[in-house]
Design a protein around this motif. Structure first.
Motif, PDB file in Angstrom:
ATOM      1  N   TYR A  30     -24.346   4.443  83.130  1.00 49.62           N
ATOM      2  CA  TYR A  30     -23.146   4.894  83.834  1.00 49.62           C
ATOM      3  C   TYR A  30     -21.927   4.080  83.397  1.00 49.62           C
ATOM      4  N   ILE A  31     -22.103   2.784  83.229  1.00 52.16           N
ATOM      5  CA  ILE A  31     -21.005   1.922  82.787  1.00 52.16           C
ATOM      6  C   ILE A  31     -20.570   2.288  81.377  1.00 52.16           C
ATOM      7  N   VAL A  32     -21.548   2.521  80.499  1.00 54.96           N
ATOM      8  CA  VAL A  32     -21.236   2.891  79.113  1.00 54.96           C
ATOM      9  C   VAL A  32     -20.505   4.231  79.078  1.00 54.96           C
ATOM     10  N   ALA A  33     -20.954   5.198  79.881  1.00 54.43           N
ATOM     11  CA  ALA A  33     -20.296   6.504  79.906  1.00 54.43           C
ATOM     12  C   ALA A  33     -18.847   6.381  80.380  1.00 54.43           C
ATOM     13  N   LEU A  34     -18.613   5.572  81.398  1.00 57.32           N
ATOM     14  CA  LEU A  34     -17.242   5.377  81.892  1.00 57.32           C
ATOM     15  C   LEU A  34     -16.366   4.702  80.842  1.00 57.32           C
ATOM     16  N   LEU A  35     -16.902   3.678  80.190  1.00 52.75           N
ATOM     17  CA  LEU A  35     -16.127   2.989  79.150  1.00 52.75           C
ATOM     18  C   LEU A  35     -15.836   3.915  77.970  1.00 52.75           C
ATOM     19  N   LEU A  36     -16.799   4.747  77.586  1.00 50.93           N
ATOM     20  CA  LEU A  36     -16.572   5.700  76.495  1.00 50.93           C
ATOM     21  C   LEU A  36     -15.502   6.723  76.869  1.00 50.93           C
ATOM     22  N   ALA A  37     -15.502   7.176  78.110  1.00 49.12           N
ATOM     23  CA  ALA A  37     -14.489   8.147  78.549  1.00 49.12           C
ATOM     24  C   ALA A  37     -13.098   7.536  78.511  1.00 49.12           C
ATOM     25  N   ILE A  38     -12.956   6.328  79.023  1.00 48.10           N
ATOM     26  CA  ILE A  38     -11.648   5.671  79.026  1.00 48.10           C
ATOM     27  C   ILE A  38     -11.203   5.348  77.602  1.00 48.10           C
ATOM     28  N   ALA A  39     -12.147   4.939  76.752  1.00 48.97           N
ATOM     29  CA  ALA A  39     -11.809   4.664  75.351  1.00 48.97           C
ATOM     30  C   ALA A  39     -11.348   5.931  74.642  1.00 48.97           C
ATOM     31  N   GLY A  40     -11.947   7.057  74.971  1.00 49.92           N
ATOM     32  CA  GLY A  40     -11.534   8.327  74.362  1.00 49.92           C
ATOM     33  C   GLY A  40     -10.117   8.702  74.739  1.00 49.92           C
ATOM     34  N   LEU A  58     -19.663  13.362  74.504  1.00 53.05           N
ATOM     35  CA  LEU A  58     -19.727  12.628  75.764  1.00 53.05           C
ATOM     36  C   LEU A  58     -20.263  13.508  76.895  1.00 53.05           C
ATOM     37  N   ALA A  59     -19.869  14.786  76.918  1.00 50.80           N
ATOM     38  CA  ALA A  59     -20.404  15.703  77.939  1.00 50.80           C
ATOM     39  C   ALA A  59     -21.907  15.876  77.761  1.00 50.80           C
ATOM     40  N   LEU A  60     -22.358  16.036  76.525  1.00 49.37           N
ATOM     41  CA  LEU A  60     -23.799  16.168  76.273  1.00 49.37           C
ATOM     42  C   LEU A  60     -24.544  14.885  76.631  1.00 49.37           C
ATOM     43  N   ALA A  61     -23.936  13.740  76.315  1.00 50.04           N
ATOM     44  CA  ALA A  61     -24.578  12.451  76.630  1.00 50.04           C
ATOM     45  C   ALA A  61     -24.718  12.271  78.139  1.00 50.04           C
ATOM     46  N   ILE A  62     -23.703  12.647  78.894  1.00 50.38           N
ATOM     47  CA  ILE A  62     -23.787  12.528  80.354  1.00 50.38           C
ATOM     48  C   ILE A  62     -24.820  13.507  80.893  1.00 50.38           C
ATOM     49  N   GLY A  63     -24.912  14.693  80.296  1.00 46.63           N
ATOM     50  CA  GLY A  63     -25.950  15.642  80.692  1.00 46.63           C
ATOM     51  C   GLY A  63     -27.345  15.080  80.465  1.00 46.63           C
ATOM     52  N   PHE A 141     -20.535   8.842  91.686  1.00 44.58           N
ATOM     53  CA  PHE A 141     -19.553   7.760  91.599  1.00 44.58           C
ATOM     54  C   PHE A 141     -18.958   7.685  90.193  1.00 44.58           C
ATOM     55  N   LEU A 142     -19.779   7.911  89.158  1.00 38.83           N
ATOM     56  CA  LEU A 142     -19.256   7.932  87.790  1.00 38.83           C
ATOM     57  C   LEU A 142     -18.194   9.005  87.651  1.00 38.83           C
TER      58      LEU A 142
END
Length: 198
Positions: A30-40, A58-63, A141-142
């Motif tokens: 969850y932390i990595v996904a949030l950081l990747l979204a903000i970095a994007g 990123l959408a596929l990774a979160i899925g 929460f993510l």
């Protein structure tokens, strides 16, 4: 007796460290996904180019994170197949919506940095809804954190100019105050010299 007490007092500390490590390890996706979204979004704002493939990845990774985190809790083959299909349909809908925003006709109506924020908003909404449907507090929460990042990023971008102007104002006031302090002793010494002559 004191040696035994010392061993017992040392025992809880490694257990608490291992629990903390285990908790952080569980929260890592969850932390990595949030950081990747903000970095994007940050990269999109700097480069002024929409990262179509990045958002789709990123959408596929979160899925995948949604399926993997709920898989151990799902009992029975039929429930597991339902989990995979419902998440696949959910994230396909999110991907289709993202690609609609990237169609050239829609793209011309939005500036490039806004496109990144819109895609992050869609990703945040998709993540939050996935968390609600899976009854997963972490995924929901993510999604909320990604959604909160949208106004935070736009506020930060707008407030940088405000902070810069404020810093220039403070520097200007400090310089004028400093120059005024330097001029006052020279005036007072010249006034003393005039009084001594008169």
């Amino acid at each position: 007796m004191s040696g035994i007490d010392a061993q017992h007092s040392d025992a809880p500390e490694p257990l608490s460290r291992s629990r903390a490590t285990q908790f952080l390890w569980q929260q890592l996706p969850y932390i990595v996904a949030l950081l990747l979204a903000i970095a994007g979004v940050a990269y999109t704002n700097v480069s002024h180019q929409p990262l179509t493939g990045y958002w789709e990845f990123l959408a596929l990774a979160i899925g995948v994170v949604c399926v993997v985190t709920k898989w151990p809790e799902t009992e029975g083959r039929e429930s597991q197949i339902r989990l995979v299909w419902t998440q696949a349909l959910h994230w396909i809908a999110v991907l289709v919506t993202m690609n609609i925003m990237l169609v050239s006709g829609v793209q011309q109506m939005l500036p490039t940095p806004a496109t990144g924020l819109v895609l992050l908003t869609l990703l945040a909404l998709g993540t939050f809804l996935a968390g609600v449907s899976l009854l997963s507090l972490q995924i929901a929460f993510l999604g909320l954190a990604m959604g909160a990042a949208v106004p935070a990023i736009s506020w930060l971008k707008q407030s940088i100019l405000f902070f810069l102007l404020g810093a220039v104002l403070l520097i200007g006031l400090a310089i004028s105050f400093w120059l005024r302090q330097d001029q006052q002793p020279s005036r007072s010494s010249s006034d003393i010299d005039k009084q001594a002559e008169g």
